[in-house]
Design an enzyme around this catalytic site. Structure first.
Site, PDB file in Angstrom:
ATOM      1  CB  CYS A  10      -1.267  -1.365  -6.682  1.00 54.00           C
ATOM      2  SG  CYS A  10      -1.127  -2.330  -5.169  1.00 54.00           S
ATOM      3  CG  HIS A  70       5.454  -0.445  -4.028  1.00 54.08           C
ATOM      4  ND1 HIS A  70       5.032   0.665  -3.348  1.00 54.08           N
ATOM      5  CD2 HIS A  70       4.322  -1.040  -4.512  1.00 54.08           C
ATOM      6  CE1 HIS A  70       3.703   0.742  -3.399  1.00 54.08           C
ATOM      7  NE2 HIS A  70       3.253  -0.272  -4.099  1.00 54.08           N
TER       8      HIS A  70
END
Length: 622
Positions: free
Chosen positions: A28, A545
């Site tokens: 990620c 995030h």
């Protein structure tokens, strides 16, 4: 040149239990995400203490190695050096953009590695057999004219004599050519007509032919690899497009093999042989001018080359030397490296009080004696750095001594202790080179052992404070999301809550929209849409995030409004996300806003408000 992250990648692969323990790998915006067959095989403590790794998190069946903003480059290096393309499970089936085409040297190393790896064990086994036969004939136990010797030598030498067909087959797999076609190209290059005798091979179609200096292509490396590479390109790009479907079965291989073989005889083979001979001449000339320098350079840098996979560039040269002149010095100069590593492991084993390191040392020691030093390098010496470079110095000295004393390899053999028979001169039954190599390598073990017994320290040095080049200006960032303010320490993800990724704050969203907190550039926008990287015009590097572990949603519930590389203004809409869907799937929507280049600032001051509307002051950077 090789990626600067190749060494880190090899440490990571070794300490997650090796490539065979990896079921899949993705990444990620900040971390490598492994699915491991057995997480107990991972050396988490070593990874956490390795420079370049922020921390390690085990959660939800995933083994996550937190890297930071440059995780895409580290991911590429892990895939490349571990040949893990088939295990790359990218979220949502989205391909990660390439960081760019490989330069020619990197491409060459990748090809050589891929072509040799499938049969390296067999090649070493055959080398050991040839070495043992050489030793037995040298000491008079066996006659080189006897039947037993001839039969066993046929087995040992077959892998080297018929190297082109073997490489043709493995190269065909690499270049996506039918393997039987690659095999046949290699077989044609070592067909008896072309290996000497009374057959006329002076011309083809009346045009003079130039064979390599050895007289034939047996035991050659580069010519067949280039030939197969051309054949794959020619067949896939040209032949398949012009041959009618009704005759493709035989028409495609007929044209491909005919054209490739003719070009190999006229161009590819002579050019490749000339290049190999120039490289061999360079090392032989360097040895002639200064054996000390030759041995020291190769000996010192060999393990560093191994770390980046670049040692494969020297293997074909060594094989070329053996096939053309019957002797080689590269295999001599690097001999001390594995033994220096083995001695260092023994020293660390006895000196350390760390139970984890002590448990790794026995296997690394045994495999090191057999010439396999990856467990030693990536599990023990390289993560600590100083032991690794001490062994490089020892290996450099050993290489200089061996070359100065005139030791030469006369055949390819095994590694570690199985390499000794390679230094027996079978033509004169001279074992002097083998005896010298045994003495020098024993000295390497002792030197490596004593160096770590004296210098090794169990307490791993604290991670160095991250020093960020360049300057950043003071600025105020506004809230990108409407919602309740939370402290990072209240976040469920350790990479964020510990502050390891940088200082910041979190927001529990009440509205599924993310806006730009300042003017800047979108420097990262992961394919699943759950994380955004933004660098402001004043130098702040920010990660937003959305949610915890939401990468597993594979983009569902996220609708990006901008893309990587876009210039944005404060307040521009960057992302919309479905809070209800994300929470219904069992994921938290808590959203950290992190300043990843925190060390640039004197202080990072989050707001003390309980909630924020979009545009409210969120973080002040001093």
């Amino acid at each position: 040149m090789a990626s600067k992250y190749d060494g880190l990648a090899r440490i990571i692969i070794q300490n997650v239990g090796g490539k065979d323990n990896i079921q899949s790998i993705t990444h990620c915006v900040t971390r490598l995400r492994f699915s491991l067959k057995d997480e107990s095989k991972a050396n988490t403590d070593i990874l956490k203490e390795t420079d370049g790794i922020v921390t390690v998190i085990q959660s939800g069946g995933q083994y996550m190695v937190v890297i930071g903003n440059h995780v895409p480059q580290v991911f590429d290096a892990v895939i490349s050096v571990g040949h893990l393309e088939s295990k790359s499970a990218l979220a949502g089936g989205n391909e990660i953009e390439s960081t760019g085409k490989q330069n020619p040297f990197n491409a060459f190393i990748s090809i050589i590695t891929s072509v040799f790896t499938p049969f390296l064990g067999v090649l070493c086994a055959c080398g050991i057999l040839k070495g043992v036969l050489a030793l037995l004939t040298a000491i008079g136990v066996m006659s080189a004219a006897g039947g037993t010797y001839n039969f066993l030598y046929s087995l040992g030498d077959a892998a080297f004599y018929f190297l082109p067909p073997i490489l043709g087959m493995t190269a065909a797999k690499k270049f996506k050519l039918p393997e039987m076609e690659g095999l046949l190209i290699g077989l044609a290059m070592v067909y008896p007509y072309l290996t000497g005798g009374d057959y006329d091979i002076s011309n083809l179609f009346g045009i003079p032919v130039s064979m390599p200096p050895s007289g034939n292509y047996t035991s050659s490396v580069i010519p067949v690899i280039l030939a197969v590479a051309f054949a794959a390109w020619f067949e896939n790009k040209c032949v398949k497009k012009i041959v009618p479907d009704t005759i493709k079965l035989f028409g495609v291989p007929l044209i491909t093999l005919f054209v490739t073989f003719v070009l190999t005889i006229f161009i590819i083979g002579p050019v490749a042989s000339a290049i190999a001979n120039v490289l061999a001449l360079f090392f032989n000339t360097l040895n002639a001018l200064s054996p000390i320098l030759m041995g020291a350079v190769v000996g010192f840098f060999w393990q560093i080359l191994v770390m980046f996979g670049l040692h494969w560039s020297l293997v074909p040269i060594a094989l070329s030397n053996l096939s053309t002149s019957g002797e080689d010095i590269i295999l001599v100069a690097m001999l001390g490296t594995t033994f220096a590593q083995t001695g260092a492991v023994l020293g660390i084993w006895l000196k350390t009080k760390d139970k984890k390191i002590k448990s790794l040392a026995p296997a690394a020691f045994v495999s090191g004696l057999a010439g396999v030093t990856e467990p030693a390098i990536y599990g023990l010496t390289l993560p600590k750095k100083a032991p690794f470079f001490r062994t490089c110095v020892i290996a450099g000295v050993a290489g200089a001594v061996l070359c100065t004393m005139g030791v030469k390899a006369y055949q390819m053999a095994g590694m570690g202790v199985f390499a000794y028979p390679a230094y027996v001169n079978t033509s004169t039954n001279d074992t002097r080179g083998m005896i010298i190599s045994i003495v020098v390598t024993l000295a390497c073990v002792v030197a490596g052992f004593l160096s770590e017994l004296i210098f090794y320290k169990d307490d791993a040095p604290a991670k160095k404070e991250v020093k960020v080049e360049g300057s950043a200006q003071a600025e105020t960032l506004v809230a990108p999301i409407k919602g309740e303010i939370k402290q990072l320490s209240d976040i469920a993800d350790a990479a964020f809550s510990s502050g390891a990724m940088g200082k910041g704050i979190a927001i529990a969203p009440s509205e599924g929209k993310v806006y730009a907190p300042a003017d800047g550039t979108i420097t990262a926008f992961f394919a699943t849409g759950h994380a955004i990287g933004l660098t402001t015009d004043k130098g702040a590097e920010i990660i937003i995030h959305v949610g915890m572990d939401t990468v597993k949603l594979e983009g569902k519930g996220f609708e990006p409004k901008v893309k990587q590389g876009d210039q944005v203004k404060k307040g521009d809409l960057l992302l919309e996300f479905d809070i209800d869907y994300i929470t219904s799937e069992g994921y938290s929507v808590d959203t950290p806003v992190i300043i990843t280049n925190t060390p640039k600032y004197d202080d990072v001051i989050p707001t003390d408000a309980a909630s924020a509307a979009v545009g409210d002051t969120l973080i002040t950077l001093l």
